[in-house]
Structures are given as structure tokens and as C-alpha cells.
Design a protein around this motif. Structure first.
Motif, PDB file in Angstrom:
ATOM      1  N   GLN A 126       0.833  -1.198   0.000  1.00 31.48           N
ATOM      2  CA  GLN A 126       0.000   0.000   0.000  1.00 31.48           C
ATOM      3  C   GLN A 126       0.871   1.253   0.000  1.00 31.48           C
ATOM      4  O   GLN A 126       0.504   2.271  -0.560  1.00 31.48           O
ATOM      5  CB  GLN A 126      -0.932   0.012   1.210  1.00 31.48           C
ATOM      6  N   SER A 127       2.019   1.171   0.662  1.00 35.43           N
ATOM      7  CA  SER A 127       2.920   2.318   0.696  1.00 35.43           C
ATOM      8  C   SER A 127       4.349   1.794   0.844  1.00 35.43           C
ATOM      9  O   SER A 127       4.557   0.623   1.162  1.00 35.43           O
ATOM     10  CB  SER A 127       2.576   3.255   1.861  1.00 35.43           C
ATOM     11  N   LEU A 128       5.289   2.661   0.610  1.00 34.19           N
ATOM     12  CA  LEU A 128       6.694   2.325   0.791  1.00 34.19           C
ATOM     13  C   LEU A 128       7.271   3.248   1.845  1.00 34.19           C
ATOM     14  O   LEU A 128       7.029   4.462   1.815  1.00 34.19           O
ATOM     15  CB  LEU A 128       7.473   2.484  -0.514  1.00 34.19           C
ATOM     16  N   TRP A 129       8.030   2.702   2.759  1.00 30.18           N
ATOM     17  CA  TRP A 129       8.710   3.503   3.765  1.00 30.18           C
ATOM     18  C   TRP A 129      10.081   3.819   3.205  1.00 30.18           C
ATOM     19  O   TRP A 129      10.859   2.909   2.908  1.00 30.18           O
ATOM     20  CB  TRP A 129       8.801   2.724   5.067  1.00 30.18           C
ATOM     21  N   MET A 130      10.368   5.084   2.998  1.00 34.78           N
ATOM     22  CA  MET A 130      11.625   5.486   2.387  1.00 34.78           C
ATOM     23  C   MET A 130      12.455   6.274   3.389  1.00 34.78           C
ATOM     24  O   MET A 130      11.903   7.024   4.197  1.00 34.78           O
ATOM     25  CB  MET A 130      11.346   6.329   1.142  1.00 34.78           C
ATOM     26  N   ILE A 131      13.744   6.069   3.355  1.00 31.07           N
ATOM     27  CA  ILE A 131      14.647   6.788   4.233  1.00 31.07           C
ATOM     28  C   ILE A 131      15.819   7.320   3.427  1.00 31.07           C
ATOM     29  O   ILE A 131      16.149   6.781   2.363  1.00 31.07           O
ATOM     30  CB  ILE A 131      15.157   5.932   5.401  1.00 31.07           C
ATOM     31  N   LYS A 132      16.441   8.358   3.934  1.00 33.04           N
ATOM     32  CA  LYS A 132      17.670   8.881   3.344  1.00 33.04           C
ATOM     33  C   LYS A 132      18.621   9.172   4.486  1.00 33.04           C
ATOM     34  O   LYS A 132      18.329  10.009   5.354  1.00 33.04           O
ATOM     35  CB  LYS A 132      17.402  10.173   2.569  1.00 33.04           C
ATOM     36  N   PRO A 133      19.747   8.483   4.517  1.00 36.72           N
ATOM     37  CA  PRO A 133      20.753   8.795   5.545  1.00 36.72           C
ATOM     38  C   PRO A 133      21.298  10.209   5.312  1.00 36.72           C
ATOM     39  O   PRO A 133      21.554  10.603   4.169  1.00 36.72           O
ATOM     40  CB  PRO A 133      21.847   7.747   5.323  1.00 36.72           C
ATOM     41  N   LEU A 134      21.454  10.959   6.369  1.00 39.38           N
ATOM     42  CA  LEU A 134      21.970  12.316   6.250  1.00 39.38           C
ATOM     43  C   LEU A 134      23.393  12.379   6.810  1.00 39.38           C
ATOM     44  O   LEU A 134      23.649  11.926   7.919  1.00 39.38           O
ATOM     45  CB  LEU A 134      21.090  13.305   7.034  1.00 39.38           C
ATOM     46  N   GLU A 135      24.251  12.926   6.024  1.00 37.71           N
ATOM     47  CA  GLU A 135      25.626  13.146   6.455  1.00 37.71           C
ATOM     48  C   GLU A 135      25.674  14.468   7.211  1.00 37.71           C
ATOM     49  O   GLU A 135      24.853  15.359   6.970  1.00 37.71           O
ATOM     50  CB  GLU A 135      26.567  13.192   5.240  1.00 37.71           C
ATOM     51  N   ASN A 136      26.634  14.626   8.081  1.00 40.99           N
ATOM     52  CA  ASN A 136      26.787  15.910   8.785  1.00 40.99           C
ATOM     53  C   ASN A 136      26.977  17.033   7.780  1.00 40.99           C
ATOM     54  O   ASN A 136      27.764  16.918   6.842  1.00 40.99           O
ATOM     55  CB  ASN A 136      27.979  15.860   9.731  1.00 40.99           C
ATOM     56  N   GLY A 137      26.242  18.090   7.937  1.00 45.13           N
ATOM     57  CA  GLY A 137      26.373  19.252   7.071  1.00 45.13           C
ATOM     58  C   GLY A 137      25.603  19.153   5.773  1.00 45.13           C
ATOM     59  O   GLY A 137      25.642  20.041   4.960  1.00 45.13           O
TER      60      GLY A 137
END
Length: 138
Positions: A126-137
Motif C-alpha cells: 500500500q505504501s513504501l517507507w523510504m529513508i535517506k541517511p543524512l551526512e553531517n552538514g
């Protein structure tokens, strides 16, 4: 719960999962165990080989409460014997008895055996859980 995640991500520390259990386990989120009895021993000791943890969620589209699968786990040596399927059938019976119209769950995209089981049982994305790792800065 830790064994479930360690099977998929063996090099991670999942000690933080106890907080999840403390936060969500209640009389309204039942946890069932499947025990294996060793009939070869005189003592006939039992040991857990699987568990099912169900709870509640709110459908993001309709706002209706529905059953949610928090955890389905079968120890590796007891997999591919129908235990997971039987627990999912039990979950559906439990949810129907409560008046739920659907069951939701989250599954890792890399967990192919679980995805296959859920697809065979008629679950749909029904949906996708998406993530994006964030680097410092960044």
C-alpha cells in the motif's frame, strides 16, 4: 524481536528494541508463542520456536483502526514447515473476531522469505517507507 532483526542484519546492535516492546506490549497487543516439545527426551522440555505479536494501527487513508502485525518470527531450524503460515492464519482469525477489516504489517524489502509468504497470503503493498541517511552538514 532481536533475533528477527539479527537474522537480517547480523552485524547490528539491537538492544534498543526492548524500548519498543516496553512501549507497545499491552493487554491489547497480544503475544503468542509456539513451543516445540522434544518427545525424544524423558523430561519433554519445551522451547519456543515461533511467536506472533499483534496490535493496532490506524489506516492512514480511511482513519479506521485495524490489526497490525508487530512481529512474526520462526527460529531458523523450524522454518519452511508451515509454522509462519499457521500463525498468519491465526492472526487473520483473531483480527476478524475483533471486527477488523484488514491487517497491516511492515517488512524489510530484503526479507525475501517473508515477502513471499505475505504475497502468497494475499497481502499487497500500500505504501513504501523510504529513508535517506543524512551526512553531517548535508
Amino acid at each position: 524481536m532481536q533475533r528477527t532483526y539479527q537474522d537480517i542484519f547480523p552485524n547490528q546492535d539491537f538492544s534498543h528494541l526492548s524500548k519498543t516492546v516496553e512501549q507497545y506490549l499491552s493487554s491489547e497487543t497480544p503475544l503468542w508463542w509456539v513451543n516445540f516439545t522434544d518427545t525424544e527426551t524423558v523430561t519433554q522440555e519445551t522451547s519456543p520456536v515461533a511467536c506472533l505479536w499483534m496490535g493496532n494501527a490506524i489506516d492512514q487513508i480511511t482513519g479506521q483502526r485495524h490489526a497490525h502485525l508487530f512481529l512474526l518470527y520462526v527460529v531458523p531450524e523450524h522454518r519452511r514447515r508451515g509454522v509462519g503460515r499457521a500463525l498468519m492464519e491465526y492472526a487473520q482469525t483473531w483480527a476478524r473476531a475483533r471486527g477488523d477489516k484488514q491487517i497491516g504489517l511492515q517488512v524489510f524489502s530484503s526479507n525475501t522469505p517473508a515477502l513471499n509468504l505475505y504475497n502468497q497470503l494475499g497481502f499487497q503493498t500500500q505504501s513504501l517507507w523510504m529513508i535517506k541517511p543524512l551526512e553531517n552538514g548535508e
